[in-house]
Design an enzyme around this catalytic site. Sequence first.
Site, PDB file in Angstrom:
ATOM      1  N   TRP A 102      43.846  10.235  34.842  1.00  0.00           N
ATOM      2  CA  TRP A 102      45.287   9.575  34.863  1.00  0.00           C
ATOM      3  C   TRP A 102      45.116   8.021  34.377  1.00  0.00           C
ATOM      4  CZ3 TRP A 102      49.182  12.551  35.178  1.00  0.00           C
ATOM      5  CH2 TRP A 102      49.082  13.482  35.753  1.00  0.00           C
ATOM      6  N   ASP A 172      48.374   2.060  39.498  1.00  0.00           N
ATOM      7  CA  ASP A 172      48.994   3.189  39.732  1.00  0.00           C
ATOM      8  C   ASP A 172      48.535   3.975  41.010  1.00  0.00           C
ATOM      9  OD1 ASP A 172      49.627   5.937  39.886  1.00  0.00           O
ATOM     10  OD2 ASP A 172      48.877   6.559  37.817  1.00  0.00           O
ATOM     11  N   LYS A 196      53.794  13.017  46.004  1.00  0.00           N
ATOM     12  CA  LYS A 196      52.507  13.378  46.897  1.00  0.00           C
ATOM     13  C   LYS A 196      52.390  12.720  48.249  1.00  0.00           C
ATOM     14  CE  LYS A 196      50.161  12.799  42.215  1.00  0.00           C
ATOM     15  NZ  LYS A 196      49.876  14.218  42.128  1.00  0.00           N
TER      16      LYS A 196
END
Length: 361
Positions: A102, A172, A196
């Site tokens: 990511w 993030d 999530k």
Amino acid sequence: MKRAYNFNAGPAALPLEVLQQAQEQFVDYQGAGMSLMEMSHRSNLYEQVNNEAQALMRELLGIPDNYKVLFLQGGASQQFAMIPMNLMREGRPAAFVQTGAWAGKAIKEAKLIGETVIAASTESDNFNRMPELSEIQVPDNASYLHLTSNETIGGTQFAEYPDTGAVPLVADMSSDILSRPIDVNQFGLIYAGAQKNLGPSGVTVVIVREDLIAESPKSLPVIFRYDTHAKQNSLYNTPPSFSVYMVGLVLKWIKSQGGVSQIQQYNANKTKLIYDVIDQSGGFYKGVAQPGSRSVMNLTFRMQSEELEKLFVKQSEQEGFVGLKGHRDVGGLRASTYNAVPLESCQALAQFMADFQKRNG
């Protein structure tokens, strides 16, 4: 109805109470004679939903008044581009901590916008750890330092964050926001896809210091400028109204559980059950992440062969477990234990893992 043991990495488990409350209000929201999804985003009822979700986010994370809370679209993937578009300055590179898949996607997008530098990387360790804070070297002239607080694929997580001084810290937090207390003042911008820990897919939360977005570059299309959304209270264009509503319900649920500190302890209790099985298995299960970097959100582990891992997944699915197959890029096994995953699911998984070892060890 028997609920699945849901360990999906995202979209992920939602609190049952939240789902039931949404079900009750699905057809007729607060006596309006229609669903929230049918309602104008300019209506008073939806404005209340929008404002309440913002207020709850501020309360639970202790967000100072000089930060904006935005509800945007496009997921974290859109933020990979919007952040450099808005925050990168001429002659001042964006610095990144490379910790896995990511972080890599964020770097790839930023390179399309301007100059980037790597402030630290754990690629030489196959991304099985987070860097020590002393390893992170931030150029004084950096526009910002970007890091990924939790890597869902590798199962690694920052235990603490670097002090970047005058350089804004951008994080993030898609996969671990609201899983533990943080000092928002330490960050210039925090972003998180909701699917999530916050709610269903469709909305992305951005928490950003006002001075950083006071004037987004005029060369940007209006829709990609943070100041556009800040000035319009996240209502510049039609928002993902139902997703924002669901985020609000999840935030109320977190508050009802005792807030973020209680959630942190609850998560620690859940994941300890599974990590203990791994550590006490005599090598039958092998944790992927180094112990000091282990994620409390995504637990990654391997077994002695891929055939055994496939058997584990097959038998686990027969027992009602969902989402234990590792990411397709790395294989192995993964249990995602986000805030809404109940303790009972983790107890059941720990027992299944112990029984599986007895049968196949």
